[in-house]
Scaffold this motif. Structure first.
Motif, PDB file in Angstrom:
ATOM      1  N   SER A  37     -10.509  -7.146 -11.124  1.00 26.62           N
ATOM      2  CA  SER A  37     -10.976  -8.753 -11.790  1.00 26.62           C
ATOM      3  C   SER A  37     -11.510  -9.027 -11.128  1.00 26.62           C
ATOM      4  CB  SER A  37      -9.471  -8.712 -12.117  1.00 26.62           C
ATOM      5  OG  SER A  37      -8.448  -9.683 -11.348  1.00 26.62           O
ATOM      6  N   VAL A  38     -12.547 -10.449 -11.668  1.00 25.21           N
ATOM      7  CA  VAL A  38     -12.824 -10.622 -11.210  1.00 25.21           C
ATOM      8  C   VAL A  38     -11.692 -12.105 -10.255  1.00 25.21           C
ATOM      9  CG1 VAL A  38     -13.393 -13.198 -11.824  1.00 25.21           C
ATOM     10  CG2 VAL A  38     -14.598 -11.450 -13.409  1.00 25.21           C
ATOM     11  N   ASP A  39     -10.783 -12.498 -10.476  1.00 22.74           N
ATOM     12  CA  ASP A  39      -9.886 -13.429  -9.524  1.00 22.74           C
ATOM     13  C   ASP A  39      -9.617 -12.441  -8.064  1.00 22.74           C
ATOM     14  OD1 ASP A  39      -9.467 -15.326 -11.226  1.00 22.74           O
ATOM     15  OD2 ASP A  39      -8.270 -14.639 -12.355  1.00 22.74           O
ATOM     16  N   GLU A  40      -9.374 -11.026  -8.531  1.00 19.68           N
ATOM     17  CA  GLU A  40      -9.838 -10.186  -7.005  1.00 19.68           C
ATOM     18  C   GLU A  40     -10.911  -9.903  -6.494  1.00 19.68           C
ATOM     19  OE1 GLU A  40      -6.370  -6.581  -8.230  1.00 19.68           O
ATOM     20  OE2 GLU A  40      -8.665  -6.407  -9.365  1.00 19.68           O
ATOM     21  N   CYS A  41     -12.238 -10.242  -6.960  1.00 16.87           N
ATOM     22  CA  CYS A  41     -13.087 -10.164  -6.213  1.00 16.87           C
ATOM     23  C   CYS A  41     -12.988 -11.629  -5.779  1.00 16.87           C
ATOM     24  CB  CYS A  41     -14.093  -9.764  -7.071  1.00 16.87           C
ATOM     25  SG  CYS A  41     -13.982  -7.640  -7.690  1.00 16.87           S
ATOM     26  N   LYS A  42     -12.759 -12.355  -6.149  1.00 19.91           N
ATOM     27  CA  LYS A  42     -13.326 -14.192  -5.969  1.00 19.91           C
ATOM     28  C   LYS A  42     -12.047 -13.826  -4.447  1.00 19.91           C
ATOM     29  CE  LYS A  42     -12.760 -17.416  -8.697  1.00 19.91           C
ATOM     30  NZ  LYS A  42     -12.621 -18.689  -9.557  1.00 19.91           N
ATOM     31  N   ALA A  43     -11.064 -13.528  -4.864  1.00 19.93           N
ATOM     32  CA  ALA A  43     -10.338 -13.639  -3.783  1.00 19.93           C
ATOM     33  C   ALA A  43     -10.405 -12.447  -2.429  1.00 19.93           C
ATOM     34  CB  ALA A  43      -8.798 -12.716  -3.652  1.00 19.93           C
ATOM     35  N   LYS A  44     -11.109 -11.901  -2.489  1.00 15.21           N
ATOM     36  CA  LYS A  44     -12.148 -10.948  -1.350  1.00 15.21           C
ATOM     37  C   LYS A  44     -12.884 -11.569  -0.419  1.00 15.21           C
ATOM     38  CE  LYS A  44     -14.402  -6.546  -0.549  1.00 15.21           C
ATOM     39  NZ  LYS A  44     -13.453  -5.889   0.991  1.00 15.21           N
ATOM     40  N   PHE A  45     -13.881 -12.266  -2.179  1.00 13.90           N
ATOM     41  CA  PHE A  45     -15.383 -12.936  -1.375  1.00 13.90           C
ATOM     42  C   PHE A  45     -14.221 -14.272  -0.614  1.00 13.90           C
ATOM     43  CE2 PHE A  45     -17.890 -16.562  -1.945  1.00 13.90           C
ATOM     44  CZ  PHE A  45     -19.395 -16.269  -1.388  1.00 13.90           C
ATOM     45  N   TRP A  46     -14.031 -14.734  -0.196  1.00 10.89           N
ATOM     46  CA  TRP A  46     -13.612 -16.178   0.151  1.00 10.89           C
ATOM     47  C   TRP A  46     -12.961 -15.540   0.731  1.00 10.89           C
ATOM     48  CZ3 TRP A  46     -15.605 -20.435  -0.430  1.00 10.89           C
ATOM     49  CH2 TRP A  46     -16.350 -20.516  -1.829  1.00 10.89           C
ATOM     50  N   GLY A  47     -11.749 -14.517   1.315  1.00 10.25           N
ATOM     51  CA  GLY A  47     -11.265 -14.121   2.472  1.00 10.25           C
ATOM     52  C   GLY A  47     -12.032 -13.818   3.465  1.00 10.25           C
ATOM     53  N   SER A  48     -13.182 -13.419   2.983  1.00  7.21           N
ATOM     54  CA  SER A  48     -14.344 -12.864   3.805  1.00  7.21           C
ATOM     55  C   SER A  48     -15.076 -14.142   4.606  1.00  7.21           C
ATOM     56  CB  SER A  48     -15.136 -12.370   3.442  1.00  7.21           C
ATOM     57  OG  SER A  48     -15.142 -11.087   2.912  1.00  7.21           O
ATOM     58  N   ILE A  49     -15.457 -15.234   3.622  1.00  2.06           N
ATOM     59  CA  ILE A  49     -16.248 -16.217   4.192  1.00  2.06           C
ATOM     60  C   ILE A  49     -14.424 -17.117   5.344  1.00  2.06           C
ATOM     61  CG2 ILE A  49     -16.111 -18.478   3.487  1.00  2.06           C
ATOM     62  CD1 ILE A  49     -18.253 -16.672   2.825  1.00  2.06           C
ATOM     63  N   ARG A  50     -13.140 -17.031   4.983  1.00  2.00           N
ATOM     64  CA  ARG A  50     -12.341 -17.508   5.756  1.00  2.00           C
ATOM     65  C   ARG A  50     -12.344 -16.840   6.883  1.00  2.00           C
ATOM     66  NH1 ARG A  50      -5.559 -19.291   5.169  1.00  2.00           N
ATOM     67  NH2 ARG A  50      -5.414 -19.216   7.110  1.00  2.00           N
ATOM     68  N   GLY A  51     -12.504 -15.039   6.896  1.00  7.07           N
ATOM     69  CA  GLY A  51     -12.634 -14.207   7.765  1.00  7.07           C
ATOM     70  C   GLY A  51     -13.404 -14.967   9.249  1.00  7.07           C
ATOM     71  N   ALA A  52     -14.633 -15.520   8.962  1.00  6.97           N
ATOM     72  CA  ALA A  52     -15.790 -15.633   9.097  1.00  6.97           C
ATOM     73  C   ALA A  52     -15.444 -17.475   9.915  1.00  6.97           C
ATOM     74  CB  ALA A  52     -17.306 -15.641   8.352  1.00  6.97           C
ATOM     75  N   LEU A  53     -14.322 -18.546   9.165  1.00  2.00           N
ATOM     76  CA  LEU A  53     -14.351 -18.915   9.749  1.00  2.00           C
ATOM     77  C   LEU A  53     -13.399 -19.740  11.297  1.00  2.00           C
ATOM     78  CD1 LEU A  53     -15.414 -21.485   6.843  1.00  2.00           C
ATOM     79  CD2 LEU A  53     -16.368 -21.240   8.386  1.00  2.00           C
ATOM     80  N   ASP A  54     -12.383 -18.525  10.910  1.00  2.00           N
ATOM     81  CA  ASP A  54     -11.251 -18.312  11.465  1.00  2.00           C
ATOM     82  C   ASP A  54     -12.095 -17.860  12.959  1.00  2.00           C
ATOM     83  OD1 ASP A  54      -9.568 -18.958   9.362  1.00  2.00           O
ATOM     84  OD2 ASP A  54      -8.991 -16.847   9.601  1.00  2.00           O
ATOM     85  N   SER A  55     -12.937 -16.827  12.842  1.00  2.00           N
ATOM     86  CA  SER A  55     -13.613 -16.144  14.290  1.00  2.00           C
ATOM     87  C   SER A  55     -14.523 -17.407  14.812  1.00  2.00           C
ATOM     88  CB  SER A  55     -14.353 -15.103  13.727  1.00  2.00           C
ATOM     89  OG  SER A  55     -14.280 -14.326  13.327  1.00  2.00           O
ATOM     90  N   ALA A  56     -14.684 -18.081  14.155  1.00  2.00           N
ATOM     91  CA  ALA A  56     -15.442 -19.569  14.823  1.00  2.00           C
ATOM     92  C   ALA A  56     -14.685 -20.424  15.839  1.00  2.00           C
ATOM     93  CB  ALA A  56     -16.163 -20.824  13.951  1.00  2.00           C
ATOM     94  N   GLY A  57     -13.136 -20.565  15.240  1.00  2.00           N
ATOM     95  CA  GLY A  57     -12.303 -20.862  15.610  1.00  2.00           C
ATOM     96  C   GLY A  57     -11.638 -20.293  16.840  1.00  2.00           C
ATOM     97  N   LEU A  58     -11.516 -19.054  16.500  1.00  2.00           N
ATOM     98  CA  LEU A  58     -11.386 -18.051  17.653  1.00  2.00           C
ATOM     99  C   LEU A  58     -12.116 -18.750  18.706  1.00  2.00           C
ATOM    100  CD1 LEU A  58     -10.453 -15.037  15.569  1.00  2.00           C
ATOM    101  CD2 LEU A  58      -8.440 -16.856  17.102  1.00  2.00           C
ATOM    102  N   TYR A  59     -12.934 -18.491  18.591  1.00  2.00           N
ATOM    103  CA  TYR A  59     -14.197 -18.646  19.602  1.00  2.00           C
ATOM    104  C   TYR A  59     -14.687 -19.421  20.286  1.00  2.00           C
ATOM    105  CZ  TYR A  59     -18.542 -18.867  21.619  1.00  2.00           C
ATOM    106  OH  TYR A  59     -20.066 -19.512  22.878  1.00  2.00           O
ATOM    107  N   ILE A  60     -13.563 -20.992  19.816  1.00  2.00           N
ATOM    108  CA  ILE A  60     -13.582 -22.147  20.328  1.00  2.00           C
ATOM    109  C   ILE A  60     -12.439 -22.160  21.296  1.00  2.00           C
ATOM    110  CG2 ILE A  60     -13.214 -24.915  20.249  1.00  2.00           C
ATOM    111  CD1 ILE A  60     -14.742 -24.253  17.594  1.00  2.00           C
ATOM    112  N   GLY A  61     -11.882 -21.829  20.527  1.00  2.00           N
ATOM    113  CA  GLY A  61     -10.297 -21.852  21.447  1.00  2.00           C
ATOM    114  C   GLY A  61     -10.194 -20.973  22.960  1.00  2.00           C
ATOM    115  N   ASP A  62     -10.810 -19.381  22.046  1.00  2.00           N
ATOM    116  CA  ASP A  62     -11.166 -19.087  23.564  1.00  2.00           C
ATOM    117  C   ASP A  62     -12.019 -19.321  24.854  1.00  2.00           C
ATOM    118  OD1 ASP A  62     -11.263 -16.132  24.864  1.00  2.00           O
ATOM    119  OD2 ASP A  62     -13.678 -16.460  24.667  1.00  2.00           O
ATOM    120  N   LYS A  63     -13.829 -20.339  24.427  1.00  2.00           N
ATOM    121  CA  LYS A  63     -14.527 -20.038  25.661  1.00  2.00           C
ATOM    122  C   LYS A  63     -13.863 -21.924  26.276  1.00  2.00           C
ATOM    123  CE  LYS A  63     -19.474 -20.418  25.728  1.00  2.00           C
ATOM    124  NZ  LYS A  63     -19.545 -19.253  26.170  1.00  2.00           N
TER     125      LYS A  63
END
Length: 401
Positions: A37-63
């Protein structure tokens, strides 16, 4: 030939084994939700965006070594943003926002207290993110911002067909950190002893002056690991990334291994393998799928081997062809993303590049190419990993003329 393609040194495999635990459970669900459904597709899309932002936070914490300064959950008093900032000489407001992000993403644990939120880290995430010596250390997070930033240059690559060569300090250091764990936990104890039924290890232990080369050595982690174990050999590493060689020379000096008859030489982009003499054994760890012209590298190694010498090649464990990988390889989404940003891009960084990419050097392709370039003996090894199951960190080929 320019060898920018060699320098990637297995970035796909690094990220595959370092981050796959985040993705395996989601892959098959993603297949099922492809027509959701559209809702499922939106959830996947925003989950991908969040994953990229999470990666930035993980990078900063590591650095900034933020994870290493968080107390383990249940072992010590959780700390406030002010305490974390004071311990590291950082700004409290920035630390507070970073803690809030990573707590919301459930990488760290928030605790209510009268003076506001305090924070700790679960032992599992501490092993991944805070302990550099842990066998589970995920140093590849250091590469993520640099890799994502490459996407800005790729629209032009889609038009021209020419990719972006590899040369980045964060990526070099991330590969080095990840490979160091793999070499220590898997390659040396589990893979190397299976080569020639233990004869290679025996020779390296007892034959003084046995000449070893690492083609695409990155920052020299494998050579340093080998030299620590086999001190009678002569080692040569070849790498076209000036950043990686710089890191390697610092590591080599810190290791203080060069004494007595032990020799370790790191050759940068100005050096050619054919100018260093012949070798008894050559190692190539996760390089050939990144190469613009892997056949030329094969011919180079063939010319560099002494009669009876061997070449141990490690590359990605993958299925045969795109269809098999898309439908049956649970790591495929991760690997194809890495190929687009790094491996295939590197392999197309010169006009006429072969462009194999992360999942392009499958067993049939590899075997065929080795034989066509004059290697009559090609053996696919089947080592067992530390847990007793078949090793999936890479696919290993033992190649001889």
């Amino acid at each position: 030939m320019k060898l920018e393609s060699v320098a990637a040194a297995g970035i796909g495999a690094c990220l595959g084994s370092a981050l796959t635990y985040m993705w395996l459970g989601a892959q098959r669900k993603d297949m099922m939700a492809a027509h959701g459904s559209v809702d499922e597709c939106k959830a996947k899309f925003w989950g991908s965006i969040r994953g990229a932002l999470d990666s930035a936070g993980l990078y900063i914490g590591d650095k900034l070594r933020l994870f290493a300064h968080l107390p383990l959950t249940g072992d010590a008093e959780p700390i406030t943003p002010a305490q974390l900032a004071e311990a590291l000489g950082l700004n409290e407001r920035w630390c507070a926002e970073w803690l809030a992000q990573l707590a919301s993403a459930r990488y760290i644990v928030p605790h209510r207290s009268p003076d506001g939120l305090r924070y700790s880290i679960q032992p599992g995430y501490a092993h991944l993110l805070a302990d550099e010596q842990s066998d589970e250390s995920c140093g590849m997070i250091q590469a993520i911002p640099a890799l994502l930033n490459r996407a800005r240059d790729l629209p032009e690559s889609f038009r021209s067909g020419v990719g972006v060569p590899y040369n980045d300090l964060d990526i070099s250091e991330a590969i080095d950190r990840h490979h160091s764990v793999t070499f220590r936990t898997t390659f040396l104890p589990c893979v190397l002893p299976t080569v020639q039924r233990g004869q290679l290890v025996d020779t390296m232990q007892h034959r003084k002056g046995f000449r070893v080369a690492d083609l695409g050595c990155g920052s020299g982690s494998l050579l340093i690991a080998l030299a620590t174990e086999f001190r009678g050999c002569e080692y040569h590493g070849f790498e076209v990334s000036a950043e990686a060689i710089q890191v390697g020379r610092h590591k080599l000096a810190a290791a203080q291994l060069e004494h007595g008859d032990l020799q370790i030489h790191l050759h940068g982009p100005e050096s050619k393998m054919e100018g260093a003499g012949q070798f008894d054994c050559v190692f190539t760890y996760d390089v050939l799928h990144d190469a613009t012209n892997p056949r030329e590298l094969m011919r180079m190694v063939k010319a560099a081997l002494v009669p009876g010498g061997c070449w141990l090649v490690a590359d990605i464990c993958c299925h045969e062809g795109v269809e098999q990988n898309v439908f049956h390889n649970p790591k495929a989404g991760l690997y194809y993303g890495m190929s687009l940003l790094m491996c295939m891009s590197s392999a197309l960084s010169e006009p006429g590049g072969l462009g194999l990419g992360t999942l392009g050097f499958c067993e049939s392709v590899a075997t065929s190419m080795f034989r066509q370039e004059g290697f009559s003996k090609v053996e696919v090894l089947a080592p067992v990993g530390p847990d007793g199951s078949p090793d999936q960190t890479a696919r290993y080929f033992l190649v001889q003329v």
